[in-house]
Design a protein around this motif. Structure first.
Motif, PDB file in Angstrom:
ATOM      1  N   SER A   1       0.821  -1.207   0.000  1.00  9.48           N
ATOM      2  CA  SER A   1       0.000   0.000   0.000  1.00  9.48           C
ATOM      3  C   SER A   1       0.853   1.253   0.000  1.00  9.48           C
ATOM      4  O   SER A   1       2.012   1.248   0.425  1.00  9.48           O
ATOM      5  CB  SER A   1      -0.939   0.014   1.213  1.00  9.48           C
ATOM      6  N   ASP A   2       0.254   2.309  -0.475  1.00  8.10           N
ATOM      7  CA  ASP A   2       0.874   3.627  -0.450  1.00  8.10           C
ATOM      8  C   ASP A   2      -0.234   4.656  -0.629  1.00  8.10           C
ATOM      9  O   ASP A   2      -1.325   4.334  -1.122  1.00  8.10           O
ATOM     10  CB  ASP A   2       1.912   3.777  -1.565  1.00  8.10           C
ATOM     11  N   ILE A   3       0.045   5.889  -0.244  1.00 13.25           N
ATOM     12  CA  ILE A   3      -0.930   6.954  -0.440  1.00 13.25           C
ATOM     13  C   ILE A   3      -0.820   7.561  -1.830  1.00 13.25           C
ATOM     14  O   ILE A   3      -1.659   8.345  -2.257  1.00 13.25           O
ATOM     15  CB  ILE A   3      -0.775   8.036   0.653  1.00 13.25           C
ATOM     16  N   ASN A   4       0.253   7.185  -2.548  1.00 16.95           N
ATOM     17  CA  ASN A   4       0.488   7.676  -3.900  1.00 16.95           C
ATOM     18  C   ASN A   4       0.173   6.559  -4.897  1.00 16.95           C
ATOM     19  O   ASN A   4       0.885   5.558  -4.960  1.00 16.95           O
ATOM     20  CB  ASN A   4       1.945   8.130  -4.030  1.00 16.95           C
ATOM     21  N   GLN A   5      -0.893   6.745  -5.670  1.00 17.26           N
ATOM     22  CA  GLN A   5      -1.346   5.700  -6.587  1.00 17.26           C
ATOM     23  C   GLN A   5      -0.312   5.372  -7.651  1.00 17.26           C
ATOM     24  O   GLN A   5      -0.081   4.192  -7.971  1.00 17.26           O
ATOM     25  CB  GLN A   5      -2.645   6.142  -7.267  1.00 17.26           C
ATOM     26  N   ASP A   6       0.320   6.377  -8.209  1.00 19.89           N
ATOM     27  CA  ASP A   6       1.294   6.136  -9.276  1.00 19.89           C
ATOM     28  C   ASP A   6       2.461   5.287  -8.771  1.00 19.89           C
ATOM     29  O   ASP A   6       2.939   4.385  -9.469  1.00 19.89           O
ATOM     30  CB  ASP A   6       1.819   7.457  -9.839  1.00 19.89           C
ATOM     31  N   ARG A   7       2.930   5.582  -7.575  1.00 16.09           N
ATOM     32  CA  ARG A   7       4.068   4.840  -7.037  1.00 16.09           C
ATOM     33  C   ARG A   7       3.719   3.388  -6.774  1.00 16.09           C
ATOM     34  O   ARG A   7       4.502   2.487  -7.083  1.00 16.09           O
ATOM     35  CB  ARG A   7       4.572   5.511  -5.757  1.00 16.09           C
TER      36      ARG A   7
END
Length: 253
Positions: free
Chosen positions: A35-41
């Motif tokens: 998971s991440d808060i940045n979709q692209d990453r």
């Protein structure tokens, strides 16, 4: 492979130590929910690992939101039927403010991401491990700021000290259930966490900077990830409640 048959959840996996942890876990045989808060990453990482034949799912997650974290944990069960490892890696920095200048808004934001997120993730994970008889492993990414007062501003320092307490208490309470909770405390690691710093208090930053005179060269995210891998794996089966400094010896100077 050290994580063969394991399912691991890693927050903040889009960059830095989380990204390197995800890569190492994949190489060691784990099935992943990242998971991440940045979709692209997170999309880029999932595409990269998938193209290499690894089993991985990506989830957009705001760790400061309970429902978002609950959705992340549920995704692991939906995709793989269970999970064994939880790595709480996501975190943000403050602006080096001392208590004189930190705002309540900044304080609340730092604690939401760095500390309250652990409640949102560890509470349901512990319940899940106990209910299903899983000897789960939880690893929290702290900071030398969890152990010392001169590594960041007051909000970050307090949030990480609290996270250290959560780590130790969880280990003690749930150790008899076969659940382990450990942490790493990185020193200067070359990541992009400075992107989260806003409204830097230059006076406090200058004061905190005095400690950098004894700082060894910055470590790499991979070096920190290797410590996370060890604590997450069965190789650390007799390690519980530990906070492992990963700092090139900075804490010993």
């Amino acid at each position: 492979m050290r994580l063969s048959g394991k399912v691991a959840i890693v927050t903040g996996a889009g960059s830095g130590m989380g990204l390197e942890t995800a890569k190492l876990f994949a190489q060691e045989g784990a099935k992943l929910v990242l998971s991440d808060i940045n979709q692209d990453r997170i999309d880029a990482l999932v595409d990269d690992l998938s193209s290499q034949g690894f089993t991985v799912e990506g989830v957009l997650c705001d760790v400061s939101d309970r429902s978002s974290v609950e959705g992340l944990l549920a995704k692991a069960i939906e995709s793989y039927g269970h999970y064994d490892i939880l790595v709480n890696n996501a975190g943000i920095m403050d602006g080096m403010e001392g208590i004189e200048s930190v705002t309540e808004e900044k304080w609340d934001k730092i604690f939401a991401v760095n500390t309250k997120s652990l409640l949102y993730a560890i509470q349901p994970a512990v319940r899940y491990f106990k209910e299903n008889g899983i000897k789960g492993s939880i690893v929290n990414n702290l900071s030398l700021g969890a152990l010392y007062g001169a590594r960041a501003g007051v909000a970050y320092t307090a949030s990480k000290h609290a996270a250290a307490g959560i780590t130790k208490n969880t280990a003690f309470i749930y150790g008899p259930d076969g659940i382990r909770c450990n942490a790493i405390a990185p020193g200067a690691v070359a990541t992009n966490i400075s992107e989260t710093m806003t409204d830097v208090d230059m006076d406090s930053a200058q004061r905190i900077g005095l400690g950098r005179a004894t700082m060894p060269h910055p470590g790499s995210p991979l070096e920190a990830a290797q410590a996370i891998l060890f604590l997450a794996s069965d190789e650390a089966s007799y390690i519980n409640g530990a906070i492992l400094t990963v700092d090139g010896g900075w804490a010993s100077i």
